[in-house]
Design an enzyme around this catalytic site. Structure first.
Site, short mmCIF file in Angstrom:
data_model
loop_
_atom_site.label_atom_id
_atom_site.label_comp_id
_atom_site.label_asym_id
_atom_site.label_seq_id
_atom_site.Cartn_x
_atom_site.Cartn_y
_atom_site.Cartn_z
N CYS A 151 -0.46 4.14 2.10
CA CYS A 151 -0.24 3.99 3.55
C CYS A 151 1.22 4.24 3.92
O CYS A 151 1.51 4.90 4.92
CB CYS A 151 -0.56 2.57 4.03
N ASP A 152 2.15 3.70 3.16
CA ASP A 152 3.54 3.62 3.61
C ASP A 152 4.53 4.46 2.80
O ASP A 152 5.69 4.56 3.19
CB ASP A 152 4.00 2.15 3.59
N CYS A 192 0.84 -1.21 0.00
CA CYS A 192 0.00 0.00 0.00
C CYS A 192 0.86 1.25 0.00
O CYS A 192 1.37 1.67 1.05
CB CYS A 192 -0.93 -0.02 1.21
#
Ligand code: NDP
Length: 318
Positions: A148-149, A145
């Site tokens: 997200c990261d 992701c």
């Protein structure tokens, strides 16, 4: 259609609202259903807390100005669902019969339940390449992701595997944060839509490695340091800190497919702007019905919708 039969030796439990899955969609559905006095029962599923628990820090969920760990945000949602009386159970739904109303649902704890409404919030599972090093560095440079990261790899070099729309979208997103983005593409073409391909090709710091496969992810005690690639059996190492998988997701809809309509990829089809499926009383929320947005916040929102749809269904059907 052959339904499942109830185990006569057990007392059957009847519930207003059975929720399966414990990601943002499942817990938000539980919070709303519990506050509407539906006395929901929630089975956590095979991965309690869902996909967010596999990410380190969540920085884009509103309400957490300083960020929050994936584990903590799911623990907060769980506690909020419990506070309003959700019956949260460890285990999974193993079998359903949606041909009868109330529906028959079997769970891995051996319980057989008659459910007046069911909210499917089983999510989707990111596909991985299957390399041992991938598991070793999961959360330490390996991620599925970018939204997200990606932020953790600002100004660093990273790689994205895949050639579909997700890979292109993630590569462009990462290119805005990182120094350089390699796209590791196994064929000599991208599967992605033309518009996404154009975006990638116009982005100066994305380099596409055509016809490359990943043989191993390299790293040390601090995380990922590189990847060993092959191109027609010629090996090459790229130096990277982040390795992002974007080779597709598998929606966790298999056990419902006998009754519930899905699209070609297995995502549950919901009606219009609702969470209703083709089976009246069965609703779907979160990534199991969303191949497009796939964010914690959008999953949570659809969980709220599913609880309200279930509540309205129960009112309409007495
Ligand atoms: P896709 O299935 O479309 O693409 C997967 C990509 O990963 C393909 O390029 C595939 O290669 C590659 N791949 C699969 N397995 C491997 C492997 N083992 N090793 C290396 N590469 C591999 O998945 P997406 O997640 O990209 O998209 C899913 C759906 O969501 C699509 O319908 C897409 O259009 C949609 N979507 C739309 C977006 C948008 O419109 N903005 C954004 C994101 C998704 P190959 O091509 O060789 O099979």
């Amino acid at each position: 259609m052959t339904g499942i039969s109830l185990n006569k030796s057990q007392e059957t439990e009847t519930v207003n609202c059975l929720i399966t899955g414990s990601g943002p969609a499942g817990y938000t559905a539980a919070i709303y259903a519990a506050r509407a006095n539906l006395n929901p029962v929630l089975y956590e599923g095979l991965q309690p807390g869902g996909q967010l628990t596999t990410t380190t820090e969540v920085e884009n969920f509103p309400g957490y100005p300083n960020g929050v760990s994936g584990f903590q945000i799911m623990e907060d949602m769980r506690n909020q669902a419990l506070r309003f009386g959700t019956d949260v159970r460890y285990g999974d739904i193993t079998e359903v019969d949606f041909s009868l109303q109330p529906f028959i649902v079997k769970a891995s704890d051996g319980k057989e339940i008659r459910a007046k409404t069911v909210i499917i919030a089983t999510g989707a599972t990111a596909k991985y390449l299957g390399l041992p090093s991938e598991q070793k560095f999961k959360g330490q440079g390996v991620s599925a992701c970018a939204t997200c990261d990606g932020f953790f790899y600002r100004k660093k070099d990273v790689a994205v595997v895949g050639g579909g729309d997700t890979a292109c979208e993630e590569a462009v997103y990462l290119a805005g944060l990182c120094n350089k983005v390699y796209m590791i593409v196994r064929r000599n073409v991208l599967r992605a839509s033309k518009v996404m391909q154009d975006r990638v090709l116009k982005t100066g710091n994305i380099e596409i490695l055509w016809e490359h496969q990943t043989k191993e992810i390299l790293g040390d005690e601090n995380g990922v340091t590189g990847a060993l690639l092959t191109n027609n059996s010629i090996e090459k190492i790229i130096d990277i800190h982040g390795f992002f998988l974007a080779i597709g997701h598998h929606p966790n809809s298999d056990i419902f497919k006998k009754y519930v309509e899905t699209d070609g990829q297995g995502y549950i089809i919901t009606k219009g702007k609702t969470t209703a499926t083709n089976i009246p009383g069965v609703f779907a929320a979160g990534d199991v019905q969303d191949s497009h947005y796939r964010q914690g916040i959008t999953a949570a929102a659809s969980g709220c919708m599913a609880a309200k749809d279930a509540e309205n269904f129960l009112v309409d059907n007495n």
